[in-house]
Scaffold this motif. Structure first.
Motif, PDB file in Angstrom:
ATOM      1  N   GLU A 220     -62.788 -14.280  43.143  1.00  0.00           N
ATOM      2  CA  GLU A 220     -62.118 -13.996  44.186  1.00  0.00           C
ATOM      3  C   GLU A 220     -62.324 -15.384  45.089  1.00  0.00           C
ATOM      4  O   GLU A 220     -63.395 -16.096  44.803  1.00  0.00           O
ATOM      5  CB  GLU A 220     -62.920 -12.835  45.064  1.00  0.00           C
ATOM      6  CG  GLU A 220     -62.519 -11.517  44.506  1.00  0.00           C
ATOM      7  CD  GLU A 220     -62.979 -10.459  45.610  1.00  0.00           C
ATOM      8  OE1 GLU A 220     -63.778 -10.974  46.249  1.00  0.00           O
ATOM      9  OE2 GLU A 220     -62.593  -9.281  45.618  1.00  0.00           O
ATOM     10  N   ILE A 221     -61.250 -15.711  45.486  1.00  0.00           N
ATOM     11  CA  ILE A 221     -61.230 -17.216  45.872  1.00  0.00           C
ATOM     12  C   ILE A 221     -60.658 -16.905  47.524  1.00  0.00           C
ATOM     13  O   ILE A 221     -60.081 -16.324  48.046  1.00  0.00           O
ATOM     14  CB  ILE A 221     -60.436 -18.396  45.504  1.00  0.00           C
ATOM     15  CG1 ILE A 221     -58.962 -17.503  44.949  1.00  0.00           C
ATOM     16  CG2 ILE A 221     -61.100 -18.303  44.039  1.00  0.00           C
ATOM     17  CD1 ILE A 221     -57.960 -17.819  45.825  1.00  0.00           C
ATOM     18  N   GLY A 222     -61.069 -17.916  48.320  1.00  0.00           N
ATOM     19  CA  GLY A 222     -60.634 -18.308  49.711  1.00  0.00           C
ATOM     20  C   GLY A 222     -59.427 -19.239  50.141  1.00  0.00           C
ATOM     21  O   GLY A 222     -58.673 -19.039  50.935  1.00  0.00           O
ATOM     22  N   ARG A 223     -59.038 -20.066  49.000  1.00  0.00           N
ATOM     23  CA  ARG A 223     -58.136 -21.104  49.302  1.00  0.00           C
ATOM     24  C   ARG A 223     -57.243 -21.243  47.932  1.00  0.00           C
ATOM     25  O   ARG A 223     -57.789 -21.058  46.727  1.00  0.00           O
ATOM     26  CB  ARG A 223     -58.663 -22.364  49.744  1.00  0.00           C
ATOM     27  CG  ARG A 223     -59.130 -22.383  50.845  1.00  0.00           C
ATOM     28  CD  ARG A 223     -59.930 -23.801  51.205  1.00  0.00           C
ATOM     29  NE  ARG A 223     -58.872 -25.020  50.825  1.00  0.00           N
ATOM     30  CZ  ARG A 223     -57.971 -25.416  51.593  1.00  0.00           C
ATOM     31  NH1 ARG A 223     -57.718 -24.817  52.774  1.00  0.00           N
ATOM     32  NH2 ARG A 223     -57.264 -26.551  51.031  1.00  0.00           N
ATOM     33  N   LEU A 224     -56.048 -21.675  48.036  1.00  0.00           N
ATOM     34  CA  LEU A 224     -55.323 -21.670  46.887  1.00  0.00           C
ATOM     35  C   LEU A 224     -55.527 -22.911  46.024  1.00  0.00           C
ATOM     36  O   LEU A 224     -55.689 -22.598  44.897  1.00  0.00           O
ATOM     37  CB  LEU A 224     -53.808 -21.940  47.271  1.00  0.00           C
ATOM     38  CG  LEU A 224     -52.818 -20.590  47.957  1.00  0.00           C
ATOM     39  CD1 LEU A 224     -51.671 -20.726  48.158  1.00  0.00           C
ATOM     40  CD2 LEU A 224     -53.152 -19.277  47.106  1.00  0.00           C
ATOM     41  N   GLU A 225     -56.300 -23.712  46.635  1.00  0.00           N
ATOM     42  CA  GLU A 225     -56.623 -24.951  45.992  1.00  0.00           C
ATOM     43  C   GLU A 225     -57.670 -24.697  44.853  1.00  0.00           C
ATOM     44  O   GLU A 225     -57.782 -25.005  43.943  1.00  0.00           O
ATOM     45  CB  GLU A 225     -56.994 -26.187  47.100  1.00  0.00           C
ATOM     46  CG  GLU A 225     -57.503 -27.475  46.330  1.00  0.00           C
ATOM     47  CD  GLU A 225     -58.039 -28.347  47.357  1.00  0.00           C
ATOM     48  OE1 GLU A 225     -58.400 -29.402  47.179  1.00  0.00           O
ATOM     49  OE2 GLU A 225     -57.824 -27.999  48.784  1.00  0.00           O
ATOM     50  N   THR A 226     -58.599 -23.753  45.483  1.00  0.00           N
ATOM     51  CA  THR A 226     -59.661 -23.199  44.571  1.00  0.00           C
ATOM     52  C   THR A 226     -59.179 -22.466  43.368  1.00  0.00           C
ATOM     53  O   THR A 226     -59.507 -22.825  42.331  1.00  0.00           O
ATOM     54  CB  THR A 226     -60.748 -22.225  45.373  1.00  0.00           C
ATOM     55  OG1 THR A 226     -61.237 -23.024  46.412  1.00  0.00           O
ATOM     56  CG2 THR A 226     -61.789 -22.200  44.453  1.00  0.00           C
ATOM     57  N   ALA A 227     -58.200 -21.770  43.810  1.00  0.00           N
ATOM     58  CA  ALA A 227     -57.430 -21.236  42.223  1.00  0.00           C
ATOM     59  C   ALA A 227     -56.904 -22.035  41.556  1.00  0.00           C
ATOM     60  O   ALA A 227     -56.872 -22.059  40.202  1.00  0.00           O
ATOM     61  CB  ALA A 227     -56.602 -20.044  42.916  1.00  0.00           C
ATOM     62  N   CYS A 228     -56.327 -23.255  41.847  1.00  0.00           N
ATOM     63  CA  CYS A 228     -55.728 -24.080  41.290  1.00  0.00           C
ATOM     64  C   CYS A 228     -56.778 -25.011  40.170  1.00  0.00           C
ATOM     65  O   CYS A 228     -56.725 -25.186  39.004  1.00  0.00           O
ATOM     66  CB  CYS A 228     -54.987 -25.263  41.856  1.00  0.00           C
ATOM     67  SG  CYS A 228     -53.713 -24.565  42.486  1.00  0.00           S
ATOM     68  N   ASP A 229     -58.067 -25.214  40.762  1.00  0.00           N
ATOM     69  CA  ASP A 229     -59.040 -25.736  40.085  1.00  0.00           C
ATOM     70  C   ASP A 229     -59.629 -25.048  38.905  1.00  0.00           C
ATOM     71  O   ASP A 229     -59.792 -25.424  37.828  1.00  0.00           O
ATOM     72  CB  ASP A 229     -60.196 -26.142  41.204  1.00  0.00           C
ATOM     73  CG  ASP A 229     -59.916 -27.118  41.985  1.00  0.00           C
ATOM     74  OD1 ASP A 229     -58.894 -28.200  41.860  1.00  0.00           O
ATOM     75  OD2 ASP A 229     -60.364 -27.122  43.210  1.00  0.00           O
TER      76      ASP A 229
END
Length: 301
Positions: A220-229
């Protein structure tokens, strides 16, 4: 009700003691106590529960506190705007945005800067519903671009556009070789999803539910950028707005459109229609809505 009495009342609640509130307000404690008693007499009901230790609000007190805070903030904003107009100081604007709006929002800012060269613009990422509501109600933003639908009588909610959600895949993932993919193709993958409170999460889970499958959530993530990483590292797949992937620079990521009419979300422009909105705020709202009117018109030709 006098504004200074409301300010005294708010300060007592936030400072938690009469002593601390009096010191902050630079008045004597007896004067502060007398002002609160006058306010209670004016309301006709007790605002503070004096049978309990410390400053405790009654139910009426809680209601007045929330409304008084909005009134005082509104009063301060209007007063500051009048001072600004008198001094002809720099224009200021605070806007809440979501990550996927970065693909089009700079065009609006360019037009705004052409018309008002000296405007100072503050951009804040307001992502969850709690972020959006808090930033609006506490006057942290003048308006917001969001995929959250805010259901409040004071909030004007304008749908701007629908955007598709796409599957984000690691480089050379097996699904990349398929001609098209469906929600069912994603059910066994390690899934990366926004944390609770994000509308995109609800949209994705609803699409999975309608297809009769359940995502295998690993992160579970708070930012789309983290999902990309995480996707780039091969830790799983995710579903993100198509507009967002147009501006990311991750080379080890691919995306595929999902053949499912349910995999999309709506983006809104929202603002508080009951507060004072300066001409620069209203012009920004006009530029944003006109931007999408133009797009919709050109598509229909």
């Amino acid at each position: 009700m006098e504004m200074n009495k409301l300010l005294y009342f708010i300060t007592i609640i936030e400072e938690k003691t009469y002593t601390a509130a009096a010191e902050k307000l630079l008045i004597s404690q007896p004067s502060l106590s007398a002002a609160i008693k006058k306010l209670e007499k004016e309301v006709g009901l007790p605002l503070l529960d004096r049978s309990k230790k410390g400053v405790q609000l009654t139910k009426v007190g809680k209601l007045l506190y929330e409304e008084a805070k909005r009134l005082v903030l509104h009063h301060e904003q209007v007063s500051n705007e009048m001072i600004r107009l008198k001094k002809e100081g720099p224009l200021k604007l605070s806007i809440g945005i979501i990550e996927s709006s970065k693909v089009w929002f700079p065009r609006v800012l360019t037009q705004l800067k052409l018309e008002h060269e000296n405007v100072f613009i503050k951009l804040l990422e307001v992502l969850s519903l709690q972020d959006v509501e808090h930033s609006l109600y506490n006057f942290e933003v003048d308006l917001a671009i969001t995929n959250q639908y805010v259901n409040h009588k004071h909030i004007e909610t304008i749908p701007l556009y629908d955007e598709k959600l796409v599957a984000l895949l690691p480089y050379d993932h097996k699904l990349e070789r398929k001609n098209f993919i469906t929600v069912r193709d994603l059910q066994d993958e390690n899934f990366i999803i926004s944390e609770k409170g994000f509308q995109t999460r609800e949209d994705i889970l609803k699409a999975f539910s309608k297809s009769g499958v359940r995502p295998n959530i690993h992160f579970e993530i708070g930012r789309l950028e983290t999902a990309c990483d995480l996707v780039e590292e091969g830790l799983g797949i995710s579903v993100v707005p198509e507009n967002y992937v147009k501006h990311i620079q991750h080379r080890a990521i691919r995306y595929k459109r999902i053949h499912d009419p349910n995999v999309m979300r709506t983006v809104y422009l929202i603002y508080d229609k009951k507060r004072y909105n300066s001409p620069i705020v209203m012009r920004t709202i006009e530029l944003i809505t006109n931007n999408f009117k133009t797009i919709h018109h050109s598509k229909s030709l």
